[in-house]
Design a protein around this motif. Structure first.
Motif, PDB file in Angstrom:
ATOM      1  N   TYR A   8      -3.884  -6.871 -15.749  1.00 43.97           N
ATOM      2  CA  TYR A   8      -3.052  -5.707 -15.449  1.00 43.97           C
ATOM      3  C   TYR A   8      -1.821  -6.217 -14.690  1.00 43.97           C
ATOM      4  N   GLN A   9      -0.652  -5.865 -15.189  1.00 44.90           N
ATOM      5  CA  GLN A   9       0.581  -6.297 -14.517  1.00 44.90           C
ATOM      6  C   GLN A   9       1.166  -5.121 -13.743  1.00 44.90           C
ATOM      7  N   VAL A  10       1.448  -5.345 -12.470  1.00 47.51           N
ATOM      8  CA  VAL A  10       2.024  -4.306 -11.615  1.00 47.51           C
ATOM      9  C   VAL A  10       3.482  -4.687 -11.354  1.00 47.51           C
ATOM     10  N   ASP A  11       4.382  -3.897 -11.892  1.00 45.32           N
ATOM     11  CA  ASP A  11       5.814  -4.155 -11.702  1.00 45.32           C
ATOM     12  C   ASP A  11       6.379  -3.275 -10.590  1.00 45.32           C
ATOM     13  N   ASN A  12       7.572  -3.663 -10.148  1.00 43.49           N
ATOM     14  CA  ASN A  12       8.311  -2.872  -9.170  1.00 43.49           C
ATOM     15  C   ASN A  12       7.585  -2.775  -7.827  1.00 43.49           C
ATOM     16  N   VAL A  13       6.997  -3.866  -7.402  1.00 46.49           N
ATOM     17  CA  VAL A  13       6.365  -3.922  -6.078  1.00 46.49           C
ATOM     18  C   VAL A  13       7.464  -4.280  -5.081  1.00 46.49           C
ATOM     19  N   TYR A  14       7.998  -3.249  -4.438  1.00 43.97           N
ATOM     20  CA  TYR A  14       9.197  -3.382  -3.602  1.00 43.97           C
ATOM     21  C   TYR A  14       8.771  -3.529  -2.148  1.00 43.97           C
ATOM     22  N   LEU A  15       8.949  -4.712  -1.595  1.00 41.76           N
ATOM     23  CA  LEU A  15       8.605  -5.017  -0.202  1.00 41.76           C
ATOM     24  C   LEU A  15       9.921  -5.252   0.529  1.00 41.76           C
ATOM     25  N   TYR A  16      10.378  -4.248   1.250  1.00 38.86           N
ATOM     26  CA  TYR A  16      11.772  -4.280   1.702  1.00 38.86           C
ATOM     27  C   TYR A  16      11.989  -4.864   3.082  1.00 38.86           C
ATOM     28  N   MET A  17      10.911  -5.147   3.806  1.00 41.06           N
ATOM     29  CA  MET A  17      11.124  -5.738   5.126  1.00 41.06           C
ATOM     30  C   MET A  17      10.101  -6.835   5.378  1.00 41.06           C
ATOM     31  N   ASP A  18      10.433  -7.690   6.338  1.00 39.17           N
ATOM     32  CA  ASP A  18       9.544  -8.776   6.700  1.00 39.17           C
ATOM     33  C   ASP A  18       8.277  -8.214   7.325  1.00 39.17           C
ATOM     34  N   GLY A  19       7.179  -8.950   7.127  1.00 32.82           N
ATOM     35  CA  GLY A  19       5.933  -8.537   7.746  1.00 32.82           C
ATOM     36  C   GLY A  19       4.784  -8.540   6.761  1.00 32.82           C
ATOM     37  N   THR A  20       3.656  -8.004   7.217  1.00 30.21           N
ATOM     38  CA  THR A  20       2.445  -7.967   6.395  1.00 30.21           C
ATOM     39  C   THR A  20       2.385  -6.681   5.588  1.00 30.21           C
ATOM     40  N   TRP A  21       2.284  -6.818   4.290  1.00 30.13           N
ATOM     41  CA  TRP A  21       2.166  -5.675   3.376  1.00 30.13           C
ATOM     42  C   TRP A  21       0.811  -5.711   2.694  1.00 30.13           C
ATOM     43  N   GLN A  22       0.286  -4.534   2.410  1.00 33.60           N
ATOM     44  CA  GLN A  22      -0.898  -4.403   1.569  1.00 33.60           C
ATOM     45  C   GLN A  22      -0.488  -3.792   0.242  1.00 33.60           C
ATOM     46  N   LEU A  23      -1.184  -4.183  -0.818  1.00 36.38           N
ATOM     47  CA  LEU A  23      -1.025  -3.502  -2.104  1.00 36.38           C
ATOM     48  C   LEU A  23      -2.336  -2.768  -2.354  1.00 36.38           C
ATOM     49  N   ARG A  24      -2.359  -1.509  -1.963  1.00 41.05           N
ATOM     50  CA  ARG A  24      -3.589  -0.721  -2.048  1.00 41.05           C
ATOM     51  C   ARG A  24      -3.792  -0.315  -3.508  1.00 41.05           C
ATOM     52  N   THR A  25      -4.819  -0.880  -4.106  1.00 40.19           N
ATOM     53  CA  THR A  25      -5.009  -0.792  -5.546  1.00 40.19           C
ATOM     54  C   THR A  25      -6.340  -0.124  -5.857  1.00 40.19           C
ATOM     55  N   THR A  26      -6.303   0.890  -6.697  1.00 40.26           N
ATOM     56  CA  THR A  26      -7.539   1.533  -7.153  1.00 40.26           C
ATOM     57  C   THR A  26      -7.839   1.057  -8.560  1.00 40.26           C
ATOM     58  N   LEU A  27      -9.115   0.798  -8.813  1.00 41.06           N
ATOM     59  CA  LEU A  27      -9.602   0.339 -10.122  1.00 41.06           C
ATOM     60  C   LEU A  27     -10.708   1.302 -10.516  1.00 41.06           C
TER      61      LEU A  27
END
Lengths: 150, 296
Positions: A119-138
């Motif tokens: 599964y390809q996830v496009d447009n993952v926009y992380l606009y500032m420095d720091g720790t990000w999560q990609l909360r993903t439901t399957l």
């Protein structure tokens, strides 16, 4: 009460007002954010995580890898944990979230299902420095990869 | 919040010249002297991000940090000899760069109402310092980043939740010198997160400011703040622990009275880019100016 004001005072007020209006006027829209270059995933994954329920194993790549400030793409390989068989046809959603500041991003991700459990996830926009999560439901399960954007 | 603290330290114009008055405003730069009935003002701030402190406290520099400008309109009124209220309406603009794209955007931010209960004024009880109880409420009138409409989210200007503040201010005057300490506790309400709901630990802020007021009533000072928030919680599956931000800021301040009713103030400040002095926070350099009109 004192209602008057000196000439020098009036000039300062005028300059301050003009500066404020000039900065207020500096706003506008822009096209949707786009990835800076072609999306490409390497051979080595960034991480491998179990799903929250423990029934799936998710192998994760990013483009670029590691992710950067700006627009990224993420590839997920979802497999059944006990057998290793790829799982196709899942309802996948992914939302970036910055837990330490309690906010997401303006852009919406786009999930492109592919063959072989990919599964390809496009447009993952992380606009500032720091720790990000990609909360993903399957389907009814989840996985939460964390990315450190320097 | 940080800008408000910074400007707050630039409030000493009449501190020594008028022993009845304080040397600082809290949370918003809106504070009346004991003999002022009401007033209003505008504050313009520019803030450049030059780095960030990671979750483990490691500092990383950046050359592509956001540039944020902000204009705050504020008004204040004295309801009694011991109580004053203030209202602040911010408008925030952001210039953001990512590889291949840049954008300007802006919108109204979160509106704040603050109250000051002046328990003891300077000089009222001999050598005892002035004592003021501080309270405030911020409403989420600005767009949170995940509610922004611009492509790069530059019209985001809010936090997405209410915040209440309660604190104490202690102020002591020494002829032309002044020394001030503010401490307060803030609490945000929870907000929805993807798959759950995120709640926050209390945030503790301490501000120490000091300075000198000349006979001309021109004032100069310095200030430092330390902000720390405990770990929060998120009910989303797999969200894990939420480590709150922490940072320290230092700066200089000055104030020039234009006449009996108008004054001009300015501050320059920077978040300390020292490893271990912060976490989960961008580091910025900020410059602000404000113009205040009061009616004595």
């Amino acid at each position: 009460m004192y209602w008057g004001m000196s000439c020098s005072g009036r000039r300062v007020v005028l300059v301050a007002g003009v500066l404020c209006l000039a900065t207020v006027a500096g706003c506008g829209g822009a096209p949707a954010p786009a990835a800076p270059g072609p999306i490409s995933f390497g051979a080595e994954p960034l991480m491998v995580l179990p799903s929250t329920a423990g029934t799936k194993q998710i192998t994760i790549w990013t483009s670029p890898q590691p992710p950067v400030k700006g627009v990224n793409a993420v590839q997920l390989l979802v497999a059944d944990a006990p057998t290793g068989a790829p799982l196709d046809g899942l309802a996948v959603q992914a939302v970036p979230w910055m837990p330490s500041h309690a906010h997401g991003t303006s852009a919406r991700t786009q999930v492109l299902p592919q063959q072989g459990g990919l599964y390809q996830v496009d447009n993952v926009y992380l606009y500032m420095d720091g720790t990000w999560q990609l909360r993903t439901t399957l389907d009814d399960d989840t996985v939460v990869p964390e990315f450190d954007v320097p | 919040m940080l800008v408000a603290l910074a400007l707050g330290a630039a409030w000493p114009a009449d501190a020594a010249a008028q022993a009845c008055c304080g040397a600082n405003g809290l949370v918003i730069p809106a504070r009346l002297r004991v003999y002022d009935d009401y007033g209003f003002g505008v504050q313009a701030t520019g803030r450049q991000t030059y780095g960030s402190l990671a979750a483990d406290g490691t500092y990383h520099g950046t050359s592509t940090g956001d540039l944020v400008t902000e204009q705050d309109l504020f008004a204040m009124a004295r309801l009694s000899s011991r109580l004053q209220l203030a209202l602040l309406v911010p408008y925030v603009e952001t210039y953001r760069r990512i590889p291949g794209q840049s954008e300007w955007g802006g919108f109204f931010g979160d509106v704040t109402v603050n109250g000051r209960v002046e328990v003891a004024h300077s000089g009222e009880h001999g050598a005892w310092p002035a004592l003021t109880i501080l309270a405030g409420l911020t409403a989420p009138t600005g767009r949170a980043p995940d509610q922004a409409r611009n492509a790069l989210g530059t019209d985001a200007a809010g936090t997405g939740s209410f915040q209440g503040n309660l604190g104490l201010e202690v102020e002591r005057l020494f002829q032309h010198w002044f020394l001030l300490f503010d401490g307060w506790l803030s609490q945000r309400t929870s907000r929805a997160s993807p798959g759950g709901r995120q709640s926050f630990a209390p945030r503790l802020t301490a501000l120490l400011a000091g300075g000198y007021v000349f006979d001309s009533r021109l004032a100069a000072g310095a200030f430092a703040t330390v902000v720390g928030e405990g770990d929060g919680q998120d009910t989303a599956p797999g969200a894990g622990a939420v480590t709150g931000p922490r940072y320290a800021t230092a700066g200089l301040a000055g104030a020039v009275p234009l006449d009996q009713s108008w004054r001009l103030q300015a501050t320059a400040s920077a978040d300390l880019p020292l490893g271990g002095w912060g976490r989960n926070q961008p580091t910025t350099f900020a410059f602000s100016t404000s113009l205040v009109r009061v009616w004595p």
